[in-house]
Structure formats: structure tokens, C-alpha cells
Motif scaffolding. Sequence first.
Motif, PDB file in Angstrom:
ATOM      1  N   TYR A  83      18.563 -20.836 -41.463  1.00 27.99           N
ATOM      2  CA  TYR A  83      19.809 -20.436 -40.810  1.00 27.99           C
ATOM      3  C   TYR A  83      19.525 -19.806 -39.446  1.00 27.99           C
ATOM      4  O   TYR A  83      20.300 -19.988 -38.494  1.00 27.99           O
ATOM      5  N   GLU A  84      18.431 -19.067 -39.338  1.00 29.95           N
ATOM      6  CA  GLU A  84      18.025 -18.524 -38.039  1.00 29.95           C
ATOM      7  C   GLU A  84      17.705 -19.654 -37.063  1.00 29.95           C
ATOM      8  O   GLU A  84      18.072 -19.588 -35.880  1.00 29.95           O
ATOM      9  N   LEU A  85      17.049 -20.689 -37.563  1.00 32.23           N
ATOM     10  CA  LEU A  85      16.753 -21.857 -36.721  1.00 32.23           C
ATOM     11  C   LEU A  85      18.044 -22.506 -36.226  1.00 32.23           C
ATOM     12  O   LEU A  85      18.156 -22.886 -35.048  1.00 32.23           O
ATOM     13  N   LEU A  86      19.023 -22.629 -37.137  1.00 33.97           N
ATOM     14  CA  LEU A  86      20.303 -23.220 -36.745  1.00 33.97           C
ATOM     15  C   LEU A  86      21.025 -22.331 -35.734  1.00 33.97           C
ATOM     16  O   LEU A  86      21.656 -22.845 -34.790  1.00 33.97           O
ATOM     17  N   ALA A  87      20.930 -21.018 -35.905  1.00 35.03           N
ATOM     18  CA  ALA A  87      21.546 -20.105 -34.941  1.00 35.03           C
ATOM     19  C   ALA A  87      20.885 -20.270 -33.570  1.00 35.03           C
ATOM     20  O   ALA A  87      21.565 -20.210 -32.530  1.00 35.03           O
ATOM     21  N   GLN A  88      19.554 -20.469 -33.552  1.00 36.00           N
ATOM     22  CA  GLN A  88      18.853 -20.731 -32.292  1.00 36.00           C
ATOM     23  C   GLN A  88      19.448 -21.939 -31.576  1.00 36.00           C
ATOM     24  O   GLN A  88      19.498 -21.997 -30.348  1.00 36.00           O
ATOM     25  N   LYS A  89      19.887 -22.928 -32.386  1.00 32.10           N
ATOM     26  CA  LYS A  89      20.411 -24.159 -31.825  1.00 32.10           C
ATOM     27  C   LYS A  89      21.859 -24.033 -31.356  1.00 32.10           C
ATOM     28  O   LYS A  89      22.400 -24.971 -30.773  1.00 32.10           O
ATOM     29  N   GLY A  90      22.493 -22.891 -31.661  1.00 30.36           N
ATOM     30  CA  GLY A  90      23.849 -22.686 -31.184  1.00 30.36           C
ATOM     31  C   GLY A  90      24.921 -22.777 -32.235  1.00 30.36           C
ATOM     32  O   GLY A  90      26.105 -22.930 -31.920  1.00 30.36           O
ATOM     33  N   TYR A  91      24.532 -22.660 -33.505  1.00 32.29           N
ATOM     34  CA  TYR A  91      25.518 -22.661 -34.586  1.00 32.29           C
ATOM     35  C   TYR A  91      25.733 -21.246 -35.089  1.00 32.29           C
ATOM     36  O   TYR A  91      24.812 -20.422 -35.081  1.00 32.29           O
ATOM     37  N   ILE A  92      26.935 -20.989 -35.567  1.00 32.47           N
ATOM     38  CA  ILE A  92      27.189 -19.777 -36.337  1.00 32.47           C
ATOM     39  C   ILE A  92      27.131 -20.169 -37.812  1.00 32.47           C
ATOM     40  O   ILE A  92      27.767 -21.143 -38.234  1.00 32.47           O
ATOM     41  N   VAL A  93      26.340 -19.413 -38.572  1.00 30.94           N
ATOM     42  CA  VAL A  93      26.172 -19.694 -39.999  1.00 30.94           C
ATOM     43  C   VAL A  93      26.817 -18.559 -40.786  1.00 30.94           C
ATOM     44  O   VAL A  93      26.639 -17.383 -40.451  1.00 30.94           O
ATOM     45  N   ALA A  94      27.567 -18.915 -41.824  1.00 27.05           N
ATOM     46  CA  ALA A  94      28.253 -17.892 -42.618  1.00 27.05           C
ATOM     47  C   ALA A  94      28.184 -18.237 -44.098  1.00 27.05           C
ATOM     48  O   ALA A  94      28.026 -19.402 -44.479  1.00 27.05           O
ATOM     49  N   CYS A  95      28.293 -17.213 -44.921  1.00 28.98           N
ATOM     50  CA  CYS A  95      28.279 -17.383 -46.378  1.00 28.98           C
ATOM     51  C   CYS A  95      29.295 -16.429 -46.984  1.00 28.98           C
ATOM     52  O   CYS A  95      29.335 -15.242 -46.625  1.00 28.98           O
ATOM     53  N   ILE A  96      30.125 -16.947 -47.884  1.00 31.52           N
ATOM     54  CA  ILE A  96      31.144 -16.142 -48.554  1.00 31.52           C
ATOM     55  C   ILE A  96      31.009 -16.332 -50.058  1.00 31.52           C
ATOM     56  O   ILE A  96      30.954 -17.469 -50.539  1.00 31.52           O
ATOM     57  N   ASP A  97      30.939 -15.230 -50.802  1.00 36.42           N
ATOM     58  CA  ASP A  97      30.963 -15.278 -52.264  1.00 36.42           C
ATOM     59  C   ASP A  97      32.409 -15.173 -52.724  1.00 36.42           C
ATOM     60  O   ASP A  97      33.026 -14.105 -52.657  1.00 36.42           O
ATOM     61  N   GLY A  98      32.960 -16.279 -53.177  1.00 30.93           N
ATOM     62  CA  GLY A  98      34.356 -16.320 -53.604  1.00 30.93           C
ATOM     63  C   GLY A  98      34.542 -15.949 -55.056  1.00 30.93           C
ATOM     64  O   GLY A  98      33.614 -15.522 -55.748  1.00 30.93           O
ATOM     65  N   ARG A  99      35.787 -16.129 -55.511  1.00 26.45           N
ATOM     66  CA  ARG A  99      36.091 -15.844 -56.910  1.00 26.45           C
ATOM     67  C   ARG A  99      35.201 -16.689 -57.824  1.00 26.45           C
ATOM     68  O   ARG A  99      34.889 -17.830 -57.532  1.00 26.45           O
ATOM     69  N   GLY A 100      34.814 -16.082 -58.937  1.00 24.19           N
ATOM     70  CA  GLY A 100      33.911 -16.749 -59.874  1.00 24.19           C
ATOM     71  C   GLY A 100      32.480 -16.273 -59.748  1.00 24.19           C
ATOM     72  O   GLY A 100      31.698 -16.411 -60.683  1.00 24.19           O
ATOM     73  N   THR A 101      32.118 -15.722 -58.574  1.00 16.60           N
ATOM     74  CA  THR A 101      30.767 -15.190 -58.427  1.00 16.60           C
ATOM     75  C   THR A 101      30.687 -13.821 -59.109  1.00 16.60           C
ATOM     76  O   THR A 101      31.670 -13.338 -59.669  1.00 16.60           O
ATOM     77  N   GLY A 102      29.505 -13.202 -59.068  1.00 16.88           N
ATOM     78  CA  GLY A 102      29.273 -12.073 -59.938  1.00 16.88           C
ATOM     79  C   GLY A 102      29.285 -10.701 -59.301  1.00 16.88           C
ATOM     80  O   GLY A 102      29.449 -10.543 -58.094  1.00 16.88           O
ATOM     81  N   PHE A 103      29.139  -9.690 -60.189  1.00 12.18           N
ATOM     82  CA  PHE A 103      28.883  -8.291 -59.842  1.00 12.18           C
ATOM     83  C   PHE A 103      30.078  -7.572 -59.230  1.00 12.18           C
ATOM     84  O   PHE A 103      29.923  -6.553 -58.575  1.00 12.18           O
TER      85      PHE A 103
END
Length: 733
Positions: A527-547
Amino acid sequence: MKLLKSCTVLFLLVSTLASAQKKEITLEDIWTGSFRTERMGGLHSMNDGQQYSVLDFSNGTSQIDIYDYKTLTKQKTLVNSANIDSIGYFSSYTFSEDESMVLLATDVESIYRRSTLGKYYIFNSKTNQTTLVSEEKIQEPTFSPDGTKLAYGLNNDIYVKDLTTGQTNQITKDGKKNEIINGVTDWVYEEEFSFVRAFEWNAASNKIAFIRFDETDVPEFSMDVYGQELYQTQQVFKYPKAGEANSLVSLHIYDLESASTKEVSLDKTYSDFYIPRIKWTNEPNVLSAQYTNRHQNELDVWFIDAETLKGDLVLAETDKAYIDVTFNLTFLKDNSFIWTSEKDGYNHIYHYDKTGTLINQVTSGNWEVTDYYGYDEKSKRIFYQSTEDGSINRAVYAIGLNGKNKQKLSEKTGTNSADFSADFSYFINSYSSATVAPEYTLNNAKTGKVIKPIKNNEALQQKLKGFNISSKEFSTISINGNDLNMWMIKPSDFDETKTYPLFMYQYSGPGSQEVSNSWNSANDYWYELLAQKGYIVACIDGRGTGFKGADFKKVTQNELGKYELEDQIAAAKKLGQLEFIDADHMGIWGWSFGGYLSSAALFKGNDTFSMAIAVAPVTSWRFYDTIYTERYMTTPQENASGYDDNSPINFVDGLEGDFLLVHGTGDDNVHVQNTMRLVEALIQANKDFEWMLYPDRNHGIYGGNTRLHLYKKMTNFIDKTLGEARPEAYKEQ
């Protein structure tokens, strides 16, 4: 003012030059181990509680080293493979209960995710002699508590070797491939109940309890293995897909003194059930066994008298959705027991007496116990890990058995885990965060205070300072009435006046977590490599995930994929409204369950996502195994719409963007059948897409240059669909 302006320009110039001088991460860096972290392998606390052992590798040999907790100095090397003619190296070790003998694993080969075959040797530390257990490769060798015998699995049967006489006895004799298995789990138990050894010694070392699997009626699955020969071979194994026949399981107790086996028969009638755990209590003739119905929303704990075979039902839990099976059952000296449960809406610790009467709920609150470390009889304290610092963090705590005097033992915010000494006087704390690489410290178990540092990854962190690294930004995003955990990585030269393509990652499976305050995985460097290339990378834990509580996790019951997908699409739409996100160029990817969801996101969310990558995806829950799938969906016969309305294979008409589909042909878990059926559906819908098969690779798709090749392919696909599709790398607003 002129001087200030000049200084500002100079500062910006220096900063720009410094940034320009930093190295860019390459795929070769990631997949050749340039960012590998130092860890403590094979850690074991010795019985005296004052020493611990670790497994060290150097120059093609392996050795077990003994260290003193208090001083952290090496006391001795217990055994070194260089000094044993018959062993080149060993990959793991297990002590006998009195620590006079060590079982050394060599020449180990994988069967499935957790199961292995290997040659095993016993090293006697008193005589310095090493003995081969069996000329054949065996499974799950286990010392008896008194150290006089060793039980193991071979060719679907159980054997016991007398370590005094050297004589070996076969205690079951009906084992047969793809029909009968004794003492070792079948494929689906191994994968979904997370254990392989299905036999247990009692405390007196004179009885062995074991589970017998009759998989005769379980349908077979076959995979072509292409290999290097002129003709391919086939791997054929029993795999129960959702709604199909499971192994018929039965519980047995073998008495070594009478050389007889008895089958356990309980008063309660179970028509279709699992036995996910067996464990002897501290009383040599009392065995505990956990039984759960096929829907897994009823879990019974039985105490069984090994002589009379009479069973007492000491605990019966029910849930409107399902009950997770854990390894947390712990028996105290009086045979009362510790148990963890979500019955109050969050996972907590409970104390029951030996009849199953609740003594007290030990922990409580709107947070989760995430690991149970043990109970100290002397101080009457329980040690555990929890989310009390927030759902993306882990902290180590102690609490009295009576639920009082709770104490936080870890100091730093992030991900802490503990390995306690046998007498609970010390613990080795492992800590990391998104900004701190794993570090290990020796801590006082009474106060939690750090006594001494043991190991860190300062060299790696210094190395990373020479690379163009962006920070991982944690936040929450309000979606569908919930504040969902999120992280985002932006280009290091991020300019809020420009717009960037968005590339989202998710796994989304039940009880999972991808947004955590912990150190980088290999994917994080990608993801850091992709950010170097000019992308924004994101991750969201939606309903169904834990804790975040049982309700948040179990809302997906009978509709696996529905709410998870709604949250990913809604999150992408909301992020697309940000001025620096190019809403016309948003992609999503995932592996396994994540590949299932990324496929569905592109097909059902074609007004939101312009591309997706799916690696080893389930494409219809009808193709996946019984234990996992039916836990969340019941059977296809009972819930056909739940299966079909949420499977991407049924919605290929919605494909409008760019799609890359990847699978290993040797995937015993999520069969390549999933991809083949999706490919055929796409062809018949006249949809254009790209796909890649990796010959003979399993669910992990690795080996040799495989991972490097896969990530090059995915990176090129992202560049082509999210990068080159734009007029320029960065688009001015």
C-alpha cells in the motif's frame, strides 16, 4: 519579513530535496524479505518459572537455548542439531511435562493449513541420547503426562510407543484413507475448528480419549496436480460443502491397562452434531467434551466419567445466531472452570463450579476479552488481553478470580500480547503499533513494569527512514448508523488541491479485523508502494467484523455479504465526496472472503467502483464447507435466498468496470471451482475481464517467485485501470 520568507523557501527546498533523496519501495523489496521483522520464535517458559527457552537457527542448524528471565542471559544450549548425526535441523520442539525429554520435528511436510507429517526424534537431556520415534512420517506426537509414553497418528490410526521398552502398540485398527480417521481431524474440522490432534491423555497417563471420524458418506472433491511429469495426478479428499453430509463423529476412551476401547454414549440425543473440543479435567477419570448442533447455536459442555461413561451436562449455551468455539476452557484445582462467552453481548470471562453453577462473571463492560492467558493459583489472578484501550488496540490485564482489583499490565497504546512464565512471576510483552515495529520486553507480572528490553526492530525502523513512507491515518467513518474503524494512506507529497484515485482494501469476514494499531504486514508495504505512485489507499471494517460486540458482528446472520457490501459501497460513496478523491476512479480488492466481497462490490456497486481485484474468492456460498458456511447461513436447503441473493456469481450482468480474477489451482480451501464457475458466468454474459491461474498453488498462492509475480500483476492492473485511465498521474481540481 524578507528574511522570514527566504528561510521558508530554503526550508521547503531542503525538505523537497530530502524527500527526493529517499528511496522508493519496490515489489522486490517486499517479497524478498527486505522489511522482515525480528521475532522471538519457539518461546517456552520452563517449569521453574525462572527460565525460558527459544528456538534459534544459524548456519543451517537449529538449537534450543535456555535463558534466565531475571538477567536475560543465556544459561546454556540444551540441544544443537549440529551435534546429532541423524538430524540436519529441526523446525519445532516440545518438552515432556518434566522437561527431561524434548520432541524434535524434522523433515516436516504440510498436508493442509495446520496438519503436517514429519520425522520426530526424542532427545533425552539426562543421557544426551536421541531416538527416532518411527521410521515413517507421523502426525501429532504427544508425550503422556508422566513422560513414559508417546501417542501419535499414522495412516488414520493411533499408536502408542512405550519410551522405556521401545515397544509400539497400535490402539485403533480401522483407519482408512477417505473413510475412517482416528484421533486426527478431517479436513473441515481442521480448517474451521482450528485443531488437528483429536486425542488427549488423561492426567494419570493410563487413558486416551479420541474422536473417530467416519467420512464414508462425505462427498469427495478432486484437484488436478500438474507437477512436472508427463501426466497430471489428482488429489482426492473428503470435503463437505454446505448442506452436504458431514463425517459421523463419535467419542471413545482407550484404557491402556486393559487395552480396551469404549464408546461414549450420552443421555441427550444429537441427530447431527460436532465435537469441536475434548479435554481431560484435573480428575484422571473425568473427561470434558463440547458438543454443538449443526447450526452451531447450541453448545453443550459434558463431564464424562471414564469408567461408567455416564455424562453430566454442566453447561448449555444458546445463541440466536451462533456460538464461537474457543480454547479458553481452563480447569482449576477444585475442577471449577474458567469459560469465555458472548452471552452478555461482549466476550467476557466467567467462573463456574464443577457442577456448572455460575460462581461469578469475572470481567464485564462494553469491550471484548480477546485472549485468555491463564490463572495463577497463588495470587488468584486471571491474566488476559482485551480491547479496553479501544477496539483497534490490545492491552494486557490482570484481574482477581472474584472480578475485583483489575490492573492494566501493559504500558503502551497499540497491540500488546503477553507470554507468562510458568509461575506467573514474569511475562514477555510483545508490543507494536502502526509506527513502532515489534519490540519485546521482560515485565514484572505483579506490577506490569518493564524490567529489561529483550529485542527490538530498531535496525528496521532506521532502514525505513531511508524510504518514502507515508503514515497510516486512523479514524472512524459514519456509515449506516455505525462509526466504522478506518485507516487511510496518502501519498507522501499529498496535495489537497489535487485529486487522487482511491483503492480500497477489505476482508470483511465474520469476526475479523483489518483496521488495527499494529505493525506493517507485507501488504502494508504494498500500500505504501501504491501511495508512492499517487493512489490513496483506505480500509474500512464494516458490520460483521469483530471486537465491537456480538450485535455488530452477528448482524450478518443468514445474509452473509449483504450488510458487509452495503457498508463498503456506502463508505466509498462518502469518501468519493471528499474534494481530493477522484470519484470516477475508485477500486476495491480482497482475498478469500475479501475477494468474494470485492467481486460483489463491482457487480452490485457499478455506479461506485470502476475496478476490482478478487483473489481466491468464494463466488457462491454453495461451494464452501459446512462448518463455516452453515454457522452464519444455516443450510442452502433452509436459506436458499440468503445464499443466492448475496453471491457474485448470480450478478455478473452488473459488471461494467475492470475486473481481475486470480486463483490457485491447488486451493484445497476455496476451490478453483469458484473461479471457473464465475468465469463461465461472465463469458455467457459476454463480459470482458482479466484472470490468472497459478498452477498447483494453494489458498495462500506462494512459493518461489509466485507472490512477486502476483503482486506485479495486480500493481500493473491498478496502474492500467486507476492510473493510466486518468489524463495524468495527478489531476488538478
